[in-house]
Scaffold this motif. Structure first.
Motif, mmCIF file in Angstrom:
data_model
loop_
_atom_site.group_PDB
_atom_site.id
_atom_site.type_symbol
_atom_site.label_atom_id
_atom_site.label_comp_id
_atom_site.label_asym_id
_atom_site.label_seq_id
_atom_site.Cartn_x
_atom_site.Cartn_y
_atom_site.Cartn_z
ATOM 1 N N LEU A 200 0.857 -1.197 0.000
ATOM 2 C CA LEU A 200 0.000 0.000 0.000
ATOM 3 C C LEU A 200 0.889 1.242 0.000
ATOM 4 O O LEU A 200 0.883 2.061 0.912
ATOM 5 N N ASP A 201 1.658 1.336 -1.047
ATOM 6 C CA ASP A 201 2.612 2.450 -1.204
ATOM 7 C C ASP A 201 2.095 3.362 -2.309
ATOM 8 O O ASP A 201 2.079 2.977 -3.485
ATOM 9 N N ILE A 202 1.670 4.541 -1.938
ATOM 10 C CA ILE A 202 1.025 5.414 -2.931
ATOM 11 C C ILE A 202 2.002 5.934 -3.973
ATOM 12 O O ILE A 202 1.585 6.549 -4.965
ATOM 13 N N THR A 203 3.295 5.718 -3.759
ATOM 14 C CA THR A 203 4.256 6.099 -4.799
ATOM 15 C C THR A 203 4.386 5.015 -5.864
ATOM 16 O O THR A 203 4.978 5.240 -6.905
ATOM 17 N N LYS A 204 3.838 3.828 -5.583
ATOM 18 C CA LYS A 204 3.823 2.736 -6.561
ATOM 19 C C LYS A 204 2.361 2.509 -6.954
ATOM 20 O O LYS A 204 1.694 1.617 -6.431
ATOM 21 N N ILE A 205 1.879 3.310 -7.834
ATOM 22 C CA ILE A 205 0.441 3.379 -8.084
ATOM 23 C C ILE A 205 -0.138 2.032 -8.506
ATOM 24 O O ILE A 205 -1.172 1.602 -7.991
ATOM 25 N N ASN A 206 0.522 1.311 -9.423
ATOM 26 C CA ASN A 206 -0.048 0.068 -9.923
ATOM 27 C C ASN A 206 -0.090 -0.998 -8.836
ATOM 28 O O ASN A 206 -1.110 -1.672 -8.633
ATOM 29 N N LEU A 207 1.016 -1.165 -8.111
ATOM 30 C CA LEU A 207 1.055 -2.140 -7.030
ATOM 31 C C LEU A 207 0.045 -1.773 -5.945
ATOM 32 O O LEU A 207 -0.619 -2.635 -5.373
ATOM 33 N N CYS A 208 -0.038 -0.485 -5.679
ATOM 34 C CA CYS A 208 -0.954 -0.001 -4.637
ATOM 35 C C CYS A 208 -2.405 -0.286 -5.033
ATOM 36 O O CYS A 208 -3.219 -0.655 -4.190
ATOM 37 N N LYS A 209 -2.712 -0.130 -6.317
ATOM 38 C CA LYS A 209 -4.073 -0.381 -6.768
ATOM 39 C C LYS A 209 -4.477 -1.837 -6.543
ATOM 40 O O LYS A 209 -5.574 -2.119 -6.041
ATOM 41 N N PHE A 210 -3.605 -2.764 -6.916
ATOM 42 C CA PHE A 210 -3.908 -4.181 -6.701
ATOM 43 C C PHE A 210 -4.123 -4.463 -5.218
ATOM 44 O O PHE A 210 -5.076 -5.137 -4.811
ATOM 45 N N SER A 211 -3.226 -3.928 -4.394
ATOM 46 C CA SER A 211 -3.267 -4.221 -2.964
ATOM 47 C C SER A 211 -4.505 -3.641 -2.303
ATOM 48 O O SER A 211 -5.166 -4.310 -1.500
ATOM 49 N N VAL A 212 -4.816 -2.409 -2.628
ATOM 50 C CA VAL A 212 -5.971 -1.775 -1.988
ATOM 51 C C VAL A 212 -7.264 -2.438 -2.443
ATOM 52 O O VAL A 212 -8.226 -2.559 -1.680
ATOM 53 N N HIS A 213 -7.275 -2.933 -3.697
ATOM 54 C CA HIS A 213 -8.463 -3.663 -4.173
ATOM 55 C C HIS A 213 -8.625 -4.989 -3.442
ATOM 56 O O HIS A 213 -9.742 -5.402 -3.115
ATOM 57 N N ALA A 214 -7.494 -5.649 -3.177
ATOM 58 C CA ALA A 214 -7.551 -6.917 -2.456
ATOM 59 C C ALA A 214 -8.108 -6.705 -1.052
ATOM 60 O O ALA A 214 -8.971 -7.456 -0.585
ATOM 61 N N LEU A 215 -7.628 -5.677 -0.386
ATOM 62 C CA LEU A 215 -8.113 -5.388 0.957
ATOM 63 C C LEU A 215 -9.572 -4.952 0.935
ATOM 64 O O LEU A 215 -10.326 -5.230 1.877
ATOM 65 N N ALA A 216 -9.975 -4.275 -0.114
ATOM 66 C CA ALA A 216 -11.388 -3.898 -0.253
ATOM 67 C C ALA A 216 -12.255 -5.138 -0.334
ATOM 68 O O ALA A 216 -13.340 -5.204 0.260
ATOM 69 N N ASN A 217 -11.786 -6.145 -1.079
ATOM 70 C CA ASN A 217 -12.532 -7.409 -1.167
ATOM 71 C C ASN A 217 -12.644 -8.071 0.202
ATOM 72 O O ASN A 217 -13.717 -8.544 0.597
ATOM 73 N N LEU A 218 -11.532 -8.077 0.927
ATOM 74 C CA LEU A 218 -11.555 -8.696 2.248
ATOM 75 C C LEU A 218 -12.484 -7.943 3.203
ATOM 76 O O LEU A 218 -13.151 -8.536 4.040
ATOM 77 N N SER A 219 -12.513 -6.615 3.070
ATOM 78 C CA SER A 219 -13.354 -5.806 3.962
ATOM 79 C C SER A 219 -14.836 -6.044 3.722
ATOM 80 O O SER A 219 -15.668 -5.646 4.538
ATOM 81 N N CYS A 220 -15.176 -6.698 2.589
ATOM 82 C CA CYS A 220 -16.569 -7.031 2.311
ATOM 83 C C CYS A 220 -16.952 -8.379 2.926
ATOM 84 O O CYS A 220 -18.093 -8.819 2.782
ATOM 85 N N GLN A 227 -10.797 -8.670 10.419
ATOM 86 C CA GLN A 227 -9.814 -8.647 11.498
ATOM 87 C C GLN A 227 -8.415 -8.912 10.969
ATOM 88 O O GLN A 227 -7.421 -8.414 11.513
ATOM 89 N N ALA A 228 -8.355 -9.677 9.878
ATOM 90 C CA ALA A 228 -7.053 -9.989 9.290
ATOM 91 C C ALA A 228 -6.340 -8.718 8.831
ATOM 92 O O ALA A 228 -5.108 -8.633 8.864
ATOM 93 N N ILE A 229 -7.101 -7.736 8.396
ATOM 94 C CA ILE A 229 -6.502 -6.462 7.978
ATOM 95 C C ILE A 229 -5.945 -5.737 9.188
ATOM 96 O O ILE A 229 -4.848 -5.163 9.143
ATOM 97 N N PHE A 230 -6.684 -5.773 10.306
ATOM 98 C CA PHE A 230 -6.174 -5.188 11.548
ATOM 99 C C PHE A 230 -4.899 -5.899 11.990
ATOM 100 O O PHE A 230 -3.912 -5.260 12.342
ATOM 101 N N ASP A 231 -4.961 -7.222 11.985
ATOM 102 C CA ASP A 231 -3.825 -8.013 12.462
ATOM 103 C C ASP A 231 -2.572 -7.756 11.628
ATOM 104 O O ASP A 231 -1.450 -7.842 12.138
ATOM 105 N N ALA A 232 -2.764 -7.458 10.363
ATOM 106 C CA ALA A 232 -1.627 -7.168 9.478
ATOM 107 C C ALA A 232 -1.225 -5.704 9.548
ATOM 108 O O ALA A 232 -0.402 -5.246 8.754
ATOM 109 N N GLU A 233 -1.821 -4.969 10.523
ATOM 110 C CA GLU A 233 -1.536 -3.542 10.721
ATOM 111 C C GLU A 233 -1.793 -2.740 9.444
ATOM 112 O O GLU A 233 -0.988 -1.928 9.011
ATOM 113 N N GLY A 234 -2.946 -3.031 8.868
ATOM 114 C CA GLY A 234 -3.264 -2.393 7.590
ATOM 115 C C GLY A 234 -4.009 -1.074 7.688
ATOM 116 O O GLY A 234 -4.171 -0.383 6.672
#
Length: 808
Positions: A200-220, A227-234
């Motif tokens: 989740l590095d906003i200076t790496k836009i493409n990598l960040c997009k994939f990662s934030v989308h993955a976490l969005a899926n998990l948050s659903c 809780q896994a996102i919390f545990d990973a300090e996300g």
């Protein structure tokens, strides 16, 4: 909740059916497993370029996968659209909600509680990010690999992420993100979540997009998956994503955070550290990237509106929590965001619409009751923004029961809060008459009047605005203002150096006394007339015009009202203004002078002494029939007073005589009345020599209008009392035949005056008497000897006696 992120043609392929997406292929593409991945700490200007929308996107080749096409950059996820999507695939443990439910707000009003108790979010929970239909292959019946194999394959992708190039890492993250759609638990068990968080590095836009989308899926997913996102300090990295220059990373991160803090379990994880970090993050969504709006960057505001729709759920949570400091900060942040100047009112309309749709109004109304002045003021500011919209949006504010609370805040000792309250109410009363009435019924008018005396200039100005809007309503609204004793308070502003305030005060006073002359005395009583007189020569034409209109209304009142204008020495000023005035202004001044002239003799003298008569004469040549009628009516009044001699001077008589040719009976009748009054005492040769005077009066004796005939005969009866020369003028004008004809008029006054004319002419020379005889007057006179009117029979007898003696 569904977040439509991907375009239909670019989707995650089925990992079990398409070998091209296997982790093995990714691993095989690693040319140098020991190579380090380049991760520049920050972007320089060369990493960005501007698109047509004014938004910055990364262009570095090793940062963006050309094989992956992201969602449309102009269409950010819209939570409202997401709610209405009935085709979304849901996680097995998800709860499905098909409609919005208003949350039960527990807003921090007067105290700060130990733990925040956040309301349920407004959208259905646990819905996956929408993906398009999977591409089918010939292996439709191929069975899914066992779970252990999936976990193994997921873990295999970590090698590419850790050791591959940025392109290979992106491909691996893309595959991992695909697993988070339906295989959330496998992703979590494989310990892949920390990899998403790490990227989740906003200076790496493409990598960040994939990662934030993955976490969005998990948050659903389920609470455990969140809780896994919390545990990973996300949480903190997700908040950092809110700072991204990419609006879609911002929106997806906001969506994810909103999903996480929705569940009842997570407020306990909503600790102070998280709050502080979130506050820092929220500050950045207000960064003003454009000082002003041009045609070229209007698309930016459309995208900004989409961001607002996405982050509003977070704000609803924060606004509704039990921490006053959080509520205050969130309200301030939200206001900064929506107050961004777009230069397009339709954009503001959509923002107001979004605030209403996400049910923020009840929260802001609750803020109005807070003892915390900052929170209270922010609530009023937010409601002001909504109330500044269309009629319907003002009505939402009224329906939220905000008006009583806002009116109550007018009494607060906190000037800032008072100002925001009066601003909001000023917006409401600018709406419909019914909306004005709501504020009046809540007791707004007396308080607005009270605020006029405040030393704070902004507050008094807003109070004037509110009163001006109410005064523009109906008679009931104007009565409410009058009964609030507003007139003395408003008169003070007539001498104010602030012309805006002066203008508001004039408008209100005009509306209050218009069509209500009984209120004039209040204006006079509190010294308003001298101030209005001074404003007649104000450089601001709007101000002088309104002052003139108020004086016009007063001049239509009683003689006391007229006298107030005279005593304020307004007449000389009004006369001078006639030299420089045109059109409607000129007419209003004339109306005032005419109305005063119809008052007492003293009031008419004020006009005459100021030189008003000459201006009246000019009006008699005007094409404005109404104005001519008024002047003639005034002259008619003057002609019946000791001041009548003024009408025989100069060109006044000529002007009046010329009006005898008018086709308007009212003008002719009143012109004849003036001449009748003048000739009753003065039949000098100067008057009779006026061009067309006698010929016209004789001609009008033939009129079919009985009143005109009566007045014309009366004038000539007056003239016939004059010298023989004056009698001869009547004879030369052909008066004898029409006089004889009128002897038998059914109008007794006409008949009597006709007899008088003949009687007076018989006092003239023998030739003049012979003219009467030769015109056949004797038979007509003899018929009147039998008249039941003793006056007629007696005077006719005397006339016949004179004729007989002359004949002898």
């Amino acid at each position: 909740m569904v977040l439509p992120l991907y375009e239909k043609e670019v989707l995650f392929k089925d990992l079990n059916k398409d070998e091209s997406f296997s982790s093995k292929k990714v691993l095989n593409n690693i040319k140098n497993p020991d190579a380090k991945i380049e991760r520049p700490s920050s972007f320089s200007e060369k990493h960005f370029k501007s698109n047509s929308n004014g938004i910055q996107f990364a262009t570095q080749n090793n940062e963006i996968s050309n094989s992956y096409k992201f969602f449309d950059q102009t269409k950010l996820p819209n939570p409202t659209e997401a709610v209405t999507n009935d085709n979304t695939q849901n996680n097995g443990n998800s709860e499905i909600s098909d409609s919005f439910e208003s949350p039960s707000y527990n807003v921090a009003i007067n105290e700060c509680k130990a733990l925040p108790s956040l309301p349920e979010y407004l959208v259905p929970k646990n819905k996956n990010i929408e993906v398009s239909e999977r591409k089918t292959t010939n292996n439709d019946n191929h069975e899914n690999p066992p779970r252990k194999d999936k976990i193994k394959e997921i873990k295999a992708l970590f090698v590419a992420i850790n050791l591959g190039t940025q392109k290979q890492a992106a491909e691996a993250l893309e595959i991992l993100t695909a697993y988070t759609v339906e295989d959330k638990n496998d992703v979590i068990e494989a310990k892949a979540v920390p990899y998403f968080v790490r990227h989740l590095d906003i200076t790496k836009i493409n990598l960040c997009k994939f990662s934030v989308h993955a976490l969005a899926n998990l948050s659903c997913g389920t609470n455990e998956q969140k809780q896994a996102i919390f545990d990973a300090e996300g949480m903190n990295p997700l908040m950092e994503c809110l700072k991204s220059t990419d609006l879609h990373i911002q929106a997806t991160a906001a969506f994810t955070l909103s999903n996480i803090i929705t569940d009842n379990k997570f407020p306990y994880n909503f600790d102070i550290k998280f709050i502080n970090d979130l506050c820092k993050f929220l500050e950045l969504i207000n960064a003003e990237e454009h000082e002003f709006v041009t045609e070229g960057n209007i698309e930016f505001f459309k995208q900004r509106l989409n961001v607002l729709n996405t982050v509003l759920p977070i704000f609803v949570k924060l606004l509704g929590c039990n921490y006053i400091t959080i509520c205050t900060f969130s309200a301030k942040t939200l206001l900064n965001f929506v107050n961004y100047k777009s230069g397009n009112e339709s954009h503001n309309y959509e923002q107001r619409k979004a605030l209403i749709r996400f049910n923020t109004l009840p929260i802001f109304v609750q803020f109005l009751h807070s003892t915390d002045q900052k929170l209270c003021k922010l609530g009023a500011e937010a409601i002001t923004f909504i109330a500044a919209g269309l009629i319907q949006q003002k009505q939402f504010v009224i329906n939220a029961n905000a008006i009583p609370a806002l009116v109550k805040l007018l009494l607060t000792s906190n000037m800032e809060t008072c100002l925001e309250a009066i601003k909001t109410l000023s917006k409401i009363v600018a709406g419909t008459n019914d909306q004005k009435q709501v504020v009046i019924d809540a007791g707004g008018c007396p308080l607005f009047v009270e605020l006029l005396s405040f030393s704070d200039s902004e507050i008094s100005t807003e109070a004037l605005k509110a009163l001006a809007s109410i005064s523009a309503g109906n008679l009931k609204h104007q009565k409410a203002l009058y009964e609030s004793e507003s007139i003395p308070a408003l008169i003070k502003f007539l001498n104010d150096s602030d012309l805006q305030k002066c203008n508001f005060a004039l408008v209100i006073l005009f509306n209050i006394i218009n069509k209500a002359p009984e209120r004039n005395q209040d204006l006079i009583k509190y010294g308003g007339i001298p101030s209005l007189t001074k404003l007649l020569i104000n450089e601001d034409q709007k101000i002088s015009f309104i002052a003139l209109r108020i004086l016009e209304n007063i001049s239509y009142g009683s003689t006391k009202d007229k006298q107030a204008i005279v005593q304020a020495f307004a007449i000389p000023t009004l006369i001078k203004l006639l030299d420089i005035s045109k059109g409607n202004t000129y007419k209003i001044i004339m109306n005032i002078l005419i109305n005063i002239g119809m008052g007492t003799s003293e009031q008419r003298s004020a006009i005459i002494e100021a030189g008003g008569i000459s201006y009246f004469c000019k009006i008699l040549q005007s094409s404005d029939t109404d104005l001519v009628k008024d002047v003639i009516k005034l002259f008619s009044i003057i002609s019946n007073s000791p001041q009548k001699k003024i009408l025989t001077k100069g060109n006044i008589l000529n002007s009046i005589t010329s009006l005898l040719k008018s086709s308007n009976n009212f003008i002719v009748e009143n012109s004849l009345e003036i001449l009748q009054n003048i000739t009753a005492e003065n039949i000098s040769d100067e008057i009779l020599s006026t061009f067309g005077f006698i010929p016209m009066t004789v001609y009008l004796m033939y009129s079919e209008n009985p009143l005109i005939v009566e007045k014309a005969v009366s004038i000539n009866a007056n003239i016939s009392k004059g010298t023989n020369a004056q009698k001869q003028l009547l004879i030369d004008a052909g008066i004898i035949p029409i006089t004889i004809k009128l002897l038998n008029s059914t109008d007794l006054n006409v008949s009597k005056n006709a007899i008088k004319i003949l009687d007076e002419i018989l006092k003239g020379t023998n030739d003049q008497i012979e003219t009467i005889i030769n015109e056949g007057a004797i038979p007509a006179l003899q018929s009147l000897l039998k008249s039941s009117d003793t006056f007629i029979s007696k005077i006719v007898g005397n006339i016949l006696y004179k004729i007989i003696n002359v004949s002898k």
